[in-house]
Design an enzyme around this catalytic site. Structure first.
Site, PDB file in Angstrom:
ATOM      1  N   GLY A 199      40.104  89.808 -76.574  1.00 22.33           N
ATOM      2  CA  GLY A 199      41.154  90.812 -76.418  1.00 22.33           C
ATOM      3  C   GLY A 199      42.528  90.179 -76.419  1.00 22.33           C
ATOM      4  N   ASP A 222      39.862  90.072 -81.371  1.00 25.38           N
ATOM      5  CA  ASP A 222      40.204  91.439 -80.966  1.00 25.38           C
ATOM      6  C   ASP A 222      39.672  92.401 -82.018  1.00 25.38           C
ATOM      7  OD1 ASP A 222      41.488  93.671 -79.637  1.00 25.38           O
ATOM      8  OD2 ASP A 222      42.950  92.254 -78.840  1.00 25.38           O
ATOM      9  N   MET A 243      33.554  92.876 -78.893  1.00 22.58           N
ATOM     10  CA  MET A 243      33.018  91.998 -77.849  1.00 22.58           C
ATOM     11  C   MET A 243      31.697  92.510 -77.283  1.00 22.58           C
ATOM     12  SD  MET A 243      35.699  92.838 -74.767  1.00 22.58           S
ATOM     13  CE  MET A 243      35.982  94.532 -74.193  1.00 22.58           C
ATOM     14  N   LYS A 256      40.813  87.472 -69.892  1.00 25.09           N
ATOM     15  CA  LYS A 256      42.008  87.662 -69.070  1.00 25.09           C
ATOM     16  C   LYS A 256      42.317  89.161 -68.963  1.00 25.09           C
ATOM     17  CE  LYS A 256      45.737  86.297 -71.007  1.00 25.09           C
ATOM     18  NZ  LYS A 256      46.198  87.659 -71.371  1.00 25.09           N
ATOM     19  N   HIS A 260      38.193  94.074 -65.646  1.00 22.03           N
ATOM     20  CA  HIS A 260      38.583  95.171 -64.743  1.00 22.03           C
ATOM     21  C   HIS A 260      38.734  96.510 -65.470  1.00 22.03           C
ATOM     22  CE1 HIS A 260      43.311  95.104 -64.998  1.00 22.03           C
ATOM     23  NE2 HIS A 260      42.755  95.039 -66.188  1.00 22.03           N
TER      24      HIS A 260
END
Length: 353
Positions: A199, A222, A243, A256, A260
């Site tokens: 990403g 990405d 991914m 990174k 979340h």
């Protein structure tokens, strides 16, 4: 009423009036007040500051600005000193203001990093409309964005170019600030020959890492529509893909602010693909995320809990505790998690096989 009760009542009033601060902070950033203050070599008065503003009311604007500056000093974004006049007839000392250490983060640094756009994008009408539906979203178990629009937030932003542009700007400028902290604090890039950034967007993160660690071959990974717009960067190869399907191979993979955004099930798919992408020996996954504290006290806890609440807007998105990250890593096939270092409330973890 004793002192503790007085403090409790005052704190409760601050919380009740906190939305007022948000309005004034947005106006200050739109007026570029923090940037203007930063360009002075010494503390500045409200009158001096007003001279830099667009067409305004010279009789009233300085006094209004003075009240705003006093508010930001009360919230530790500015420091205030008083300048006494030699004129005995002067009514009072003049407040002078300069940026505090926290306030400097709302001014672009030499690399273009700042938290200003991050603040402004939260008040975008498209975003605010989603948050207006928070109560019903909680009761129904859906995201505020889905309740408001029938779509998730990134789908909504794809239909609103202005909001999407501001969001991307906010993420880029925030990442620039945090990346500088990361490179100053984390020493785990030494010895890595190839690094996959999951990403990674336009590749600016890898570009910064390679500028400090030129021995690394960067692989910026990405989605196709993102990679198509990524500029050429020396030492970086842009690779398009998903991914959740597979990840390019490298000595290390960096996640990174990725995990979340997703529920545990999706995170496990990502982590298992990271496991397959790294070598059996000395391969690692570098995870950069906020960690929820066991006890929600202190400034880092406020940061983590606010960010966790912000993730309500993304389906399945949430911040996690240490124990939850350990469970995810083991569920993805890794045997060990090392909590390496922390910067600005953000942790760097390494997943090892």
């Amino acid at each position: 009423m004793n002192n503790e009760e007085n403090e409790a009542a005052s704190y409760a009033m601050v919380m009740a009036e906190l939305p007022t601060f948000i309005h004034f902070m947005k106006a200050a950033l739109e007026l570029n007040l923090f940037q203007i203050i930063s360009e002075y070599d010494e503390p500045v008065s409200a009158l001096q500051l007003s001279s830099h503003l667009p067409k305004h009311n010279p009789q009233k604007t300085p006094a209004l600005l003075g009240r705003m500056l006093r508010l930001f000093a009360a919230f530790s974004l500015l420091t205030c000193t008083l300048k006494t006049s030699d004129d005995a007839a002067a009514a009072a000392a003049t407040p002078l203001y300069s940026l505090s250490r926290a306030g400097k983060y709302f001014v672009k640094n030499k690399d273009g990093g700042s938290f200003a756009s991050l603040f402004i994008q939260h008040s975008e009408p498209v975003i605010q409309q989603a948050w207006h539906n928070l109560k019903d979203a909680v009761l129904e178990g859906v995201s505020p964005s889905y309740k408001a629009y029938g779509l998730e937030i990134f789908q909504v932003m794809s239909q609103h170019p202005k909001t999407s542009k501001l969001f991307n700007q906010a993420m880029t400028e925030m990442t620039t600030v945090r990346l500088k902290m990361l490179l100053q604090t984390y020493k785990g890039f030494v010895g890595i020959k190839s690094l996959v950034d999951i990403g990674g967007g336009s590749g600016t993160c890898l570009e910064s890492i390679i500028s400090v660690h030129p021995h690394i071959k960067g692989i910026n990974f990405d989605l196709q529509h993102v990679i198509e717009k990524a500029p050429p960067i020396p030492g970086v190869v842009h690779v398009a893909g998903n991914m959740f399907v597979s990840i390019p191979k490298g000595d290390a993979v960096m996640l990174k602010n990725v995990l979340h955004n997703w529920a545990d099930e999706e995170c496990l798919k990502i982590i298992r693909n990271c496991y397959d992408a790294t070598p059996p020996e000395k391969g690692k996954v570098i995870v950069v995320e906020v960690i929820l504290p066991t006890m929600p006290t202190g400034i880092d806890a406020k940061h983590a809990c606010l960010l966790d609440s912000l993730m309500f807007i993304s389906p399945g998105g949430k911040e996690r505790t240490r124990e939850e990250y350990v469970a995810l890593s083991k569920g993805g096939g890794f045997s060990e998690v090392e909590f390496v270092c922390c910067f600005g409330g953000v942790w760097v973890m390494e997943f090892h096989k």
